[in-house]
Design an enzyme around this catalytic site. Sequence first.
Site, PDB file in Angstrom:
ATOM      1  N   ASN A   9       0.857  -1.177   0.000  1.00  0.00           N
ATOM      2  CA  ASN A   9       0.000   0.000   0.000  1.00  0.00           C
ATOM      3  C   ASN A   9       0.900   1.236   0.000  1.00  0.00           C
ATOM      4  O   ASN A   9       1.504   1.554   1.019  1.00  0.00           O
ATOM      5  CB  ASN A   9      -0.904  -0.032   1.250  1.00  0.00           C
ATOM      6  CG  ASN A   9      -1.761   1.210   1.376  1.00  0.00           C
ATOM      7  OD1 ASN A   9      -1.811   2.044   0.465  1.00  0.00           O
ATOM      8  ND2 ASN A   9      -2.445   1.337   2.503  1.00  0.00           N
ATOM      9  N   TRP A  10       0.961   1.882  -1.141  1.00  0.00           N
ATOM     10  CA  TRP A  10       1.867   3.046  -1.258  1.00  0.00           C
ATOM     11  C   TRP A  10       1.307   4.279  -0.560  1.00  0.00           C
ATOM     12  O   TRP A  10       1.992   5.275  -0.399  1.00  0.00           O
ATOM     13  CB  TRP A  10       2.119   3.379  -2.741  1.00  0.00           C
ATOM     14  CG  TRP A  10       2.881   2.338  -3.503  1.00  0.00           C
ATOM     15  CD1 TRP A  10       3.210   1.077  -3.086  1.00  0.00           C
ATOM     16  CD2 TRP A  10       3.421   2.470  -4.834  1.00  0.00           C
ATOM     17  NE1 TRP A  10       3.909   0.408  -4.069  1.00  0.00           N
ATOM     18  CE2 TRP A  10       4.044   1.248  -5.150  1.00  0.00           C
ATOM     19  CE3 TRP A  10       3.422   3.487  -5.785  1.00  0.00           C
ATOM     20  CZ2 TRP A  10       4.686   1.029  -6.373  1.00  0.00           C
ATOM     21  CZ3 TRP A  10       4.047   3.267  -7.005  1.00  0.00           C
ATOM     22  CH2 TRP A  10       4.679   2.059  -7.293  1.00  0.00           C
ATOM     23  N   LYS A  11       0.048   4.242  -0.182  1.00  0.00           N
ATOM     24  CA  LYS A  11      -0.623   5.398   0.448  1.00  0.00           C
ATOM     25  C   LYS A  11      -0.418   6.640  -0.427  1.00  0.00           C
ATOM     26  O   LYS A  11      -0.373   6.524  -1.642  1.00  0.00           O
ATOM     27  CB  LYS A  11      -0.128   5.584   1.885  1.00  0.00           C
ATOM     28  CG  LYS A  11      -0.239   4.270   2.689  1.00  0.00           C
ATOM     29  CD  LYS A  11      -0.034   4.424   4.159  1.00  0.00           C
ATOM     30  CE  LYS A  11      -0.176   3.066   4.837  1.00  0.00           C
ATOM     31  NZ  LYS A  11      -0.082   3.117   6.282  1.00  0.00           N
ATOM     32  N   HIS A  93      -9.483   0.962   5.073  1.00  0.00           N
ATOM     33  CA  HIS A  93      -8.191   1.160   5.734  1.00  0.00           C
ATOM     34  C   HIS A  93      -8.408   2.092   6.922  1.00  0.00           C
ATOM     35  O   HIS A  93      -9.198   3.035   6.852  1.00  0.00           O
ATOM     36  CB  HIS A  93      -7.170   1.756   4.752  1.00  0.00           C
ATOM     37  CG  HIS A  93      -5.785   1.705   5.317  1.00  0.00           C
ATOM     38  ND1 HIS A  93      -5.348   2.610   6.255  1.00  0.00           N
ATOM     39  CD2 HIS A  93      -4.759   0.844   5.107  1.00  0.00           C
ATOM     40  CE1 HIS A  93      -4.101   2.303   6.596  1.00  0.00           C
ATOM     41  NE2 HIS A  93      -3.722   1.229   5.916  1.00  0.00           N
ATOM     42  N   GLU A  95      -6.829   4.464   8.053  1.00  0.00           N
ATOM     43  CA  GLU A  95      -6.607   5.897   7.799  1.00  0.00           C
ATOM     44  C   GLU A  95      -7.854   6.528   7.182  1.00  0.00           C
ATOM     45  O   GLU A  95      -8.175   7.685   7.458  1.00  0.00           O
ATOM     46  CB  GLU A  95      -5.368   6.079   6.904  1.00  0.00           C
ATOM     47  CG  GLU A  95      -4.090   5.791   7.695  1.00  0.00           C
ATOM     48  CD  GLU A  95      -2.944   5.219   6.880  1.00  0.00           C
ATOM     49  OE1 GLU A  95      -2.984   5.269   5.639  1.00  0.00           O
ATOM     50  OE2 GLU A  95      -1.993   4.703   7.504  1.00  0.00           O
ATOM     51  N   GLU A 165      -5.139  -5.123  10.463  1.00  0.00           N
ATOM     52  CA  GLU A 165      -4.116  -4.091  10.649  1.00  0.00           C
ATOM     53  C   GLU A 165      -4.359  -3.366  11.974  1.00  0.00           C
ATOM     54  O   GLU A 165      -5.154  -2.407  12.019  1.00  0.00           O
ATOM     55  CB  GLU A 165      -4.175  -3.069   9.513  1.00  0.00           C
ATOM     56  CG  GLU A 165      -3.874  -3.646   8.144  1.00  0.00           C
ATOM     57  CD  GLU A 165      -3.340  -2.574   7.193  1.00  0.00           C
ATOM     58  OE1 GLU A 165      -2.280  -2.801   6.606  1.00  0.00           O
ATOM     59  OE2 GLU A 165      -3.976  -1.509   7.060  1.00  0.00           O
ATOM     60  N   GLY A 171       2.761   2.104  10.868  1.00  0.00           N
ATOM     61  CA  GLY A 171       3.706   3.211  10.740  1.00  0.00           C
ATOM     62  C   GLY A 171       4.422   3.568  12.033  1.00  0.00           C
ATOM     63  O   GLY A 171       5.060   4.605  12.123  1.00  0.00           O
ATOM     64  N   SER A 211       3.696  -2.281  10.321  1.00  0.00           N
ATOM     65  CA  SER A 211       5.149  -2.353  10.523  1.00  0.00           C
ATOM     66  C   SER A 211       5.728  -3.726  10.143  1.00  0.00           C
ATOM     67  O   SER A 211       6.670  -4.212  10.767  1.00  0.00           O
ATOM     68  CB  SER A 211       5.521  -1.987  11.962  1.00  0.00           C
ATOM     69  OG  SER A 211       5.158  -0.644  12.233  1.00  0.00           O
ATOM     70  N   GLY A 232       3.034  -1.224   4.260  1.00  0.00           N
ATOM     71  CA  GLY A 232       3.053   0.215   4.000  1.00  0.00           C
ATOM     72  C   GLY A 232       4.463   0.677   3.672  1.00  0.00           C
ATOM     73  O   GLY A 232       4.958   0.503   2.556  1.00  0.00           O
ATOM     74  N   GLY A 233       5.130   1.246   4.647  1.00  0.00           N
ATOM     75  CA  GLY A 233       6.452   1.848   4.447  1.00  0.00           C
ATOM     76  C   GLY A 233       7.444   0.953   3.716  1.00  0.00           C
ATOM     77  O   GLY A 233       8.152   1.410   2.804  1.00  0.00           O
TER      78      GLY A 233
END
Length: 248
Positions: A9-11, A93, A95, A165, A171, A211, A232-233
């Site tokens: 997920n590049w967000k 998600h 967010e 998640e 993150g 993470s 994610g990251g």
Amino acid sequence: MRKRIVAGNWKMNMNNSDAQALFESLNTTKTVSSTEIIIAPPSLYLSEFASKKCKQIYLAAQNCSDNENGAYTGEISASMLYSIGVKYCLVGHSERRQYQKESDLLLKQKVNALLKNKVIPIFCCGENLDKRKSGDFYQVIQGQIENSLFHLTDSQIKEVVIAYEPIWAIGTGVTASSGQAQEIHAFIRSLLVEKYSLQTADEISILYGGSCKASNAKELFMNRDVDGGLIGGAALDADSFSAIIESF
Ligand code: 13P
């Protein structure tokens, strides 16, 4: 046998040149894994990526409208995603639940819109730190799943991918332990067994996100109910994403 999946997920990251470079790098990396590889870039890039010859990467959108089409400025419909070759779409998600105030009911409607248009929902659920600390996290996760997914028929739910998640792990660098992840994944599967059947529950992939990185992916993916990851990251770098793919 359910699918093993690693999804990135590049967000809201990556300007055009970086996005193109990352895509090319992933698309030319030869992995030997039988794992399904998915990337969810910002929607702006989906059409172009879809028009390239993707060797082994499937595309996901990060969001879509719950409406079919019409006067909804700024929105993208599930049928548009399908029409350019997008196979998956994230739904719910944390967010978006937090910043866009997306409710369980809205997410239910998005799941419906996606399934109607042959796009596979990757349905995200998970508790915040307060609920983890108070011990109420089982109810939170159960509520999210029941409210947005349990209206589906047996054949529809089999089309859905679920991602657990925990918000406190997203993150933050704090990963759920392998045991914590397995515990919740097994709980989610038990809900599916109860509502549908053992056979149906066995066919549904449940991914872990929060993470997850090359150094902990193996330990997480070893669990019998963890069928991959939503990253994610660590998905923003071709080497670290590839290392996670190879962690099965
Ligand atoms: P991080 O891997 O950066 O914690 O993000 C997880 C996530 O939100 C994937 O959807």
